[in-house]
Design an enzyme around this catalytic site. Sequence first.
Site, mmCIF file in Angstrom:
data_model
loop_
_atom_site.group_PDB
_atom_site.id
_atom_site.type_symbol
_atom_site.label_atom_id
_atom_site.label_comp_id
_atom_site.label_asym_id
_atom_site.label_seq_id
_atom_site.Cartn_x
_atom_site.Cartn_y
_atom_site.Cartn_z
ATOM 1 N N ARG A 323 0.824 -1.214 0.000
ATOM 2 C CA ARG A 323 0.000 0.000 0.000
ATOM 3 C C ARG A 323 0.857 1.262 0.000
ATOM 4 O O ARG A 323 0.448 2.303 -0.523
ATOM 5 C CB ARG A 323 -0.946 -0.007 1.195
ATOM 6 C CG ARG A 323 -1.982 1.097 1.147
ATOM 7 C CD ARG A 323 -3.371 0.549 1.315
ATOM 8 N NE ARG A 323 -4.382 1.541 1.007
ATOM 9 C CZ ARG A 323 -5.664 1.270 0.867
ATOM 10 N NH1 ARG A 323 -6.082 0.035 0.977
ATOM 11 N NH2 ARG A 323 -6.529 2.199 0.583
ATOM 12 N N GLU A 732 -9.326 6.909 7.056
ATOM 13 C CA GLU A 732 -7.890 7.040 6.810
ATOM 14 C C GLU A 732 -7.465 8.263 6.006
ATOM 15 O O GLU A 732 -6.444 8.873 6.320
ATOM 16 C CB GLU A 732 -7.381 5.772 6.112
ATOM 17 C CG GLU A 732 -7.449 4.540 6.978
ATOM 18 C CD GLU A 732 -7.063 3.289 6.208
ATOM 19 O OE1 GLU A 732 -6.176 2.555 6.672
ATOM 20 O OE2 GLU A 732 -7.639 3.059 5.127
#
Length: 786
Positions: A323, A732
């Site tokens: 990621r 997030e």
Amino acid sequence: MNTHDTLPPLKGLVNDDRQHDSAVKHVTGRAEYCDDIAEPVGTMHAYLGTATVAHGRILSMDLDAVRAAPGVIGVLTAEDIPGHNDVSPTGKNDEPVFPTDRVEFHGHPLFAVIADSRDAARRAAELAEVDYEVLPHALDPLAAREAGGTLVTDPLKLERGEIAPAFDAAPHRIQGRMEIGGQDHMYLEGHIAFAVPGEDDDVTVTSSTQHPSEAQHMVAHVLGVPSNAVTINVRRMGGGFGGKESQMNLFCVVAAMAAKKWNRPCKIRPDRDQDMTATGKRHDFVVDYDVAFDDQGRIQAVDSVFAARCGYAADLSGPVTDRALFHADNAYFYPNVRLRSEPLKTNTVSNTAFRGFGGPQGVVAAERMIEEIAYKLGKDPLEVRKANFYGQFGDDGSDGRTLTPYHQEVEDNIIDRVVAELEENADYQARRQAVLDHNAKGGVIRKGIALTPVKFGISFTATWYNQAGSLIHVYNDGSIHLNHGGTEMGQGLNTKIAQIVADAFQVDFDRVKITKTTTEKVPNTSATAASSGSDLNGMAALDGAEQIKARLVKFAAESRGVAEDQVQFLPNTIRIGDELVPFNTLVKEAYMARVHLSAAGFYKTPKIHWDRDAGKGRPFFYYAYGASCSEVSIDTLTGEYTVDRTDILHDVGRSLNPILDKGQVEGAFIQGMGWLTTEELWWDDAGRLRTHAPSTYKIPLASDRPREFNVELAEWSVNKERTIKRSKAVGEPPFMLGISVFEALSMAVASVADYRECPRLDAPATPERVLMACERLRAKDLRAGG
């Protein structure tokens, strides 16, 4: 006859502000957490005994004194495990419950003491006599690389275009390195698990976990029983931030093992020191970057390697380091790019998920390259940012700058508008000039200002996790029972899902009963992580509600002899032809007519796919965008600083609950700011974590918040994809907004040398690092005759 207009309006449903369902309980102390559950007579307490070396072979382990200590019932070691000695979340079999021959980090759990009180167990754990053959250890990514660079999981490479000719042709090229520190989750409620044995193989565990299904599978795996024998319950958590996605497995397993071995309830709750020492954190990264660009600051090529401190076992390091690469472009188009991960094994606790899941490390590296370009060309970094945004016209006049390094098209790009609005609303240009004018006068106090963007992809990159279930009952009195697979950790997920269900039935919010998350009701759930809680569980809950509504519509139409399109749900009422029937009344009638009033809902995210080997696909359903502008003041004699003002504009699509979303943006910004400024993890040469308590690890305080803090949601934004009510994730993405503080600090430091070079601050930019950077630039400037 009443009409729709005269019915009492419903308030606090979707797209409206609605107070968190447990807000009053939180502030009055009435919210029940795991440690508040009344303990049955005979409840045992567990505590971990841990290693005192960073790396060593276990020669002997004498636990006689532990077993003989007052109040001790017994001790659990690897020999007591009836099933498999492994709690690795990815099935790599590299994370034993208790090691048998080797310890891999200082604080590695070796055994568990079971006693009649927590204090007795804790004291007894110190009495173990363990003899080691001490082995060499590596604590950080660079040391691990120098020692041979063992990887804990397969690395990833993302590649597009041709970087070699692009580097050769570009007029400018910069190479550099950035060290990015980790972060402790520092949740208010630490790790805890409370197990109660049942008959046969059964055991019920109440825990503070973000991933009940994984905890269920791990307990079953270690006990050697099927998953249907294990129930995991979660009512709420006192914070999670990713730290309770996989790290809770150990505690659930220990409590369950003890409960079944002695047929008594057992609770395990480490103190804060052991919690911080024995559980994983945000990954530290060392990023080596090579960037080529033209005279306008437009990036031509990027080649970066992201080395990570992963710890002794893989845990979630594979997807986390993946990621980081997915977000290494942030909001910028790289015409030619190669990104590589290097997930390195270290003799530290295995690092794990943390809000952003590697994305923040990728984004801050992208911003470092932008900063480098700006100082090299003498430009405002914002000008360079704008020049590199996705969707900007290419040299040939095309607008094809939309392809990411992982070959997904950016189809919903709104970063230009978000940044332009914030630039105007925050009065960025005038304030930047004022900062430049202030610094030009010299003096001890220097200022900095920065406006940074964020583009953040939403979905689990492990495609199979993008699914969710729900269970909805409508009782014959008209009350509604809601259960879903998500977990509530203070973010307001339960409130949002209940709003969705109340809105679907057009009933008052208070009619919906929010119940604990339990593996007994919704199986095979995904972790509440990746900002997906509302997206997945909201759609699953809506699916369940729509199934029941369809049955009610059919029954209402048949019972009144009208067409189904003449049945309409109104506030607490259902219109059937020309008749208005209270919701309660119709539900009672439906029950008497044997209409099924329960439904299991389900949802899976469409469109997404990912080929990791090829480094290509569509791992994200959509993107969330945001921007923040921060102004800081630093004391160049001490390195201390204040955040004078922060303005934020963030995109949450069509907000399910604006007040909750705004709270998430505010909290994420502060947490992100803490990661990059004050939260420093420090290990000594022996491998001991020295920042293992609030006394030595500094999270932001109320006094650290921006003196002026303006947060707005982009109310005009509507998700182009069919998400729940066209909303966007908010957990997030706003975490990265704290980077604006880091960049503003860098500008303030750069003023010491008249902005002639990038200060290359490493993170966190503690006052100590700010001071050293000022001294370094000042000394370099003097040597150069500046």
